[in-house]
Design a protein around this motif. Structure first.
Motif, PDB file in Angstrom:
ATOM      1  N   GLU A 187      -9.603 -45.899   9.711  1.00  0.00           N
ATOM      2  CA  GLU A 187      -9.458 -44.943   8.616  1.00  0.00           C
ATOM      3  C   GLU A 187     -10.285 -45.377   7.410  1.00  0.00           C
ATOM      4  O   GLU A 187     -10.935 -44.562   6.763  1.00  0.00           O
ATOM      5  CB  GLU A 187      -7.979 -44.789   8.229  1.00  0.00           C
ATOM      6  CG  GLU A 187      -7.131 -44.123   9.286  1.00  0.00           C
ATOM      7  CD  GLU A 187      -7.518 -42.671   9.524  1.00  0.00           C
ATOM      8  OE1 GLU A 187      -7.955 -41.998   8.578  1.00  0.00           O
ATOM      9  OE2 GLU A 187      -7.384 -42.219  10.668  1.00  0.00           O
ATOM     10  N   THR A 188     -10.264 -46.666   7.125  1.00  0.00           N
ATOM     11  CA  THR A 188     -11.046 -47.187   6.006  1.00  0.00           C
ATOM     12  C   THR A 188     -12.537 -47.025   6.268  1.00  0.00           C
ATOM     13  O   THR A 188     -13.288 -46.592   5.386  1.00  0.00           O
ATOM     14  CB  THR A 188     -10.703 -48.668   5.764  1.00  0.00           C
ATOM     15  OG1 THR A 188      -9.308 -48.776   5.487  1.00  0.00           O
ATOM     16  CG2 THR A 188     -11.494 -49.229   4.594  1.00  0.00           C
ATOM     17  N   LEU A 189     -12.978 -47.362   7.471  1.00  0.00           N
ATOM     18  CA  LEU A 189     -14.394 -47.225   7.798  1.00  0.00           C
ATOM     19  C   LEU A 189     -14.867 -45.782   7.675  1.00  0.00           C
ATOM     20  O   LEU A 189     -15.940 -45.513   7.133  1.00  0.00           O
ATOM     21  CB  LEU A 189     -14.664 -47.759   9.204  1.00  0.00           C
ATOM     22  CG  LEU A 189     -14.656 -49.275   9.335  1.00  0.00           C
ATOM     23  CD1 LEU A 189     -14.594 -49.683  10.800  1.00  0.00           C
ATOM     24  CD2 LEU A 189     -15.862 -49.883   8.654  1.00  0.00           C
ATOM     25  N   VAL A 190     -14.074 -44.845   8.151  1.00  0.00           N
ATOM     26  CA  VAL A 190     -14.456 -43.428   8.067  1.00  0.00           C
ATOM     27  C   VAL A 190     -14.518 -42.985   6.606  1.00  0.00           C
ATOM     28  O   VAL A 190     -15.427 -42.253   6.212  1.00  0.00           O
ATOM     29  CB  VAL A 190     -13.505 -42.551   8.912  1.00  0.00           C
ATOM     30  CG1 VAL A 190     -13.742 -41.076   8.647  1.00  0.00           C
ATOM     31  CG2 VAL A 190     -13.671 -42.863  10.395  1.00  0.00           C
ATOM     32  N   LEU A 191     -13.584 -43.438   5.793  1.00  0.00           N
ATOM     33  CA  LEU A 191     -13.608 -43.094   4.368  1.00  0.00           C
ATOM     34  C   LEU A 191     -14.855 -43.667   3.696  1.00  0.00           C
ATOM     35  O   LEU A 191     -15.532 -42.972   2.919  1.00  0.00           O
ATOM     36  CB  LEU A 191     -12.346 -43.607   3.675  1.00  0.00           C
ATOM     37  CG  LEU A 191     -12.247 -43.365   2.171  1.00  0.00           C
ATOM     38  CD1 LEU A 191     -12.359 -41.883   1.829  1.00  0.00           C
ATOM     39  CD2 LEU A 191     -10.931 -43.935   1.646  1.00  0.00           C
ATOM     40  N   VAL A 192     -15.201 -44.891   4.011  1.00  0.00           N
ATOM     41  CA  VAL A 192     -16.386 -45.515   3.426  1.00  0.00           C
ATOM     42  C   VAL A 192     -17.657 -44.791   3.893  1.00  0.00           C
ATOM     43  O   VAL A 192     -18.573 -44.545   3.095  1.00  0.00           O
ATOM     44  CB  VAL A 192     -16.420 -47.019   3.772  1.00  0.00           C
ATOM     45  CG1 VAL A 192     -17.753 -47.637   3.437  1.00  0.00           C
ATOM     46  CG2 VAL A 192     -15.297 -47.741   3.045  1.00  0.00           C
ATOM     47  N   VAL A 193     -17.720 -44.430   5.169  1.00  0.00           N
ATOM     48  CA  VAL A 193     -18.846 -43.637   5.673  1.00  0.00           C
ATOM     49  C   VAL A 193     -18.969 -42.362   4.853  1.00  0.00           C
ATOM     50  O   VAL A 193     -20.056 -41.991   4.399  1.00  0.00           O
ATOM     51  CB  VAL A 193     -18.674 -43.320   7.179  1.00  0.00           C
ATOM     52  CG1 VAL A 193     -19.568 -42.170   7.609  1.00  0.00           C
ATOM     53  CG2 VAL A 193     -18.943 -44.564   8.015  1.00  0.00           C
ATOM     54  N   SER A 194     -17.854 -41.693   4.641  1.00  0.00           N
ATOM     55  CA  SER A 194     -17.849 -40.446   3.890  1.00  0.00           C
ATOM     56  C   SER A 194     -18.395 -40.649   2.472  1.00  0.00           C
ATOM     57  O   SER A 194     -19.225 -39.868   1.991  1.00  0.00           O
ATOM     58  CB  SER A 194     -16.427 -39.885   3.843  1.00  0.00           C
ATOM     59  OG  SER A 194     -16.392 -38.657   3.185  1.00  0.00           O
ATOM     60  N   GLU A 195     -17.948 -41.687   1.807  1.00  0.00           N
ATOM     61  CA  GLU A 195     -18.382 -41.937   0.427  1.00  0.00           C
ATOM     62  C   GLU A 195     -19.863 -42.280   0.356  1.00  0.00           C
ATOM     63  O   GLU A 195     -20.590 -41.747  -0.489  1.00  0.00           O
ATOM     64  CB  GLU A 195     -17.544 -43.057  -0.202  1.00  0.00           C
ATOM     65  CG  GLU A 195     -16.093 -42.703  -0.398  1.00  0.00           C
ATOM     66  CD  GLU A 195     -15.870 -41.485  -1.278  1.00  0.00           C
ATOM     67  OE1 GLU A 195     -16.713 -41.198  -2.159  1.00  0.00           O
ATOM     68  OE2 GLU A 195     -14.849 -40.809  -1.084  1.00  0.00           O
ATOM     69  N   LEU A 196     -20.338 -43.157   1.230  1.00  0.00           N
ATOM     70  CA  LEU A 196     -21.743 -43.559   1.165  1.00  0.00           C
ATOM     71  C   LEU A 196     -22.685 -42.430   1.577  1.00  0.00           C
ATOM     72  O   LEU A 196     -23.748 -42.252   0.972  1.00  0.00           O
ATOM     73  CB  LEU A 196     -21.982 -44.806   2.013  1.00  0.00           C
ATOM     74  CG  LEU A 196     -21.298 -46.088   1.523  1.00  0.00           C
ATOM     75  CD1 LEU A 196     -21.680 -47.264   2.408  1.00  0.00           C
ATOM     76  CD2 LEU A 196     -21.608 -46.379   0.065  1.00  0.00           C
ATOM     77  N   VAL A 197     -22.306 -41.661   2.584  1.00  0.00           N
ATOM     78  CA  VAL A 197     -23.141 -40.527   2.987  1.00  0.00           C
ATOM     79  C   VAL A 197     -23.136 -39.459   1.893  1.00  0.00           C
ATOM     80  O   VAL A 197     -24.172 -38.879   1.580  1.00  0.00           O
ATOM     81  CB  VAL A 197     -22.701 -39.967   4.355  1.00  0.00           C
ATOM     82  CG1 VAL A 197     -23.393 -38.651   4.663  1.00  0.00           C
ATOM     83  CG2 VAL A 197     -22.975 -40.984   5.456  1.00  0.00           C
ATOM     84  N   THR A 198     -21.984 -39.206   1.288  1.00  0.00           N
ATOM     85  CA  THR A 198     -21.915 -38.248   0.181  1.00  0.00           C
ATOM     86  C   THR A 198     -22.859 -38.669  -0.935  1.00  0.00           C
ATOM     87  O   THR A 198     -23.617 -37.846  -1.467  1.00  0.00           O
ATOM     88  CB  THR A 198     -20.484 -38.122  -0.360  1.00  0.00           C
ATOM     89  OG1 THR A 198     -19.645 -37.594   0.671  1.00  0.00           O
ATOM     90  CG2 THR A 198     -20.424 -37.219  -1.582  1.00  0.00           C
ATOM     91  N   ASN A 199     -22.837 -39.947  -1.293  1.00  0.00           N
ATOM     92  CA  ASN A 199     -23.733 -40.422  -2.353  1.00  0.00           C
ATOM     93  C   ASN A 199     -25.190 -40.180  -1.987  1.00  0.00           C
ATOM     94  O   ASN A 199     -25.980 -39.720  -2.816  1.00  0.00           O
ATOM     95  CB  ASN A 199     -23.502 -41.907  -2.622  1.00  0.00           C
ATOM     96  CG  ASN A 199     -22.256 -42.152  -3.437  1.00  0.00           C
ATOM     97  OD1 ASN A 199     -21.622 -41.234  -3.939  1.00  0.00           O
ATOM     98  ND2 ASN A 199     -21.885 -43.411  -3.557  1.00  0.00           N
ATOM     99  N   ALA A 200     -25.559 -40.488  -0.752  1.00  0.00           N
ATOM    100  CA  ALA A 200     -26.952 -40.291  -0.335  1.00  0.00           C
ATOM    101  C   ALA A 200     -27.335 -38.818  -0.375  1.00  0.00           C
ATOM    102  O   ALA A 200     -28.404 -38.457  -0.878  1.00  0.00           O
ATOM    103  CB  ALA A 200     -27.165 -40.862   1.064  1.00  0.00           C
TER     104      ALA A 200
END
Length: 150
Positions: free
Chosen positions: A41-54
């Motif tokens: 769950e944490t990894l998916v949330l972090v993926v979401s945040e970093l991809v959103t930023n990009a």
């Protein structure tokens, strides 16, 4: 140490964020991780945040990469990387009250054991690592993610 690296291309479109989350969940499951475990769950949330930023802040295509250690379950960290063509460094933005944005890097900082960025060619690479034995997103007994203090 052996690692497994998986990557996907991300187009500069906000719809790509949902696709990246889905891709990450499938890859985690395929690598033997429990997709409902706090680490995932944490990894998916972090993926979401970093991809959103990009996607939101660069307007450039990007590459999402997951790096998994191969071997013992108590081994090294899982790494998430997002490389994009913008040379602008990631910037923490203040989020006021009920603002919809501005908390991404704060979440990454709170949830990850390490994170940073470095120039990569004409762009940059933002990365974070989560130790596999470390506690992740706090989950309530009913399965919902508990609020994080940021």
């Amino acid at each position: 140490m052996q690692v497994l690296q998986l990557q996907m291309a991300v187009q500069p479109d906000p719809a790509e964020v949902g696709r990246a989350r889905s891709w990450a969940r499938k890859r985690l499951r395929g690598c033997g991780y429990d997709p409902d475990a706090p680490l995932c769950e944490t990894l998916v949330l972090v993926v979401s945040e970093l991809v959103t930023n990009a996607v939101v802040h660069t307007g450039c295509p990007a590459v999402l990469r997951l790096v998994f250690p191969v071997g013992a379950a108590d081994g090294p960290a899982v790494r998430v990387e997002v490389a994009d063509a913008s040379d602008a460094p990631p910037e923490r933005r203040p989020a006021e009250g009920e603002a919809l944005g501005g908390r991404g890097l704060e979440l990454v900082d709170c949830l990850c054991d390490r994170w940073g960025w470095y120039p990569d060619g004409s762009g940059k690479r933002v990365w974070c690592e989560i130790d596999r034995e470390a506690p992740a997103v706090p989950v309530a007994p009913d399965g919902r993610v508990q609020a994080l203090a940021v």
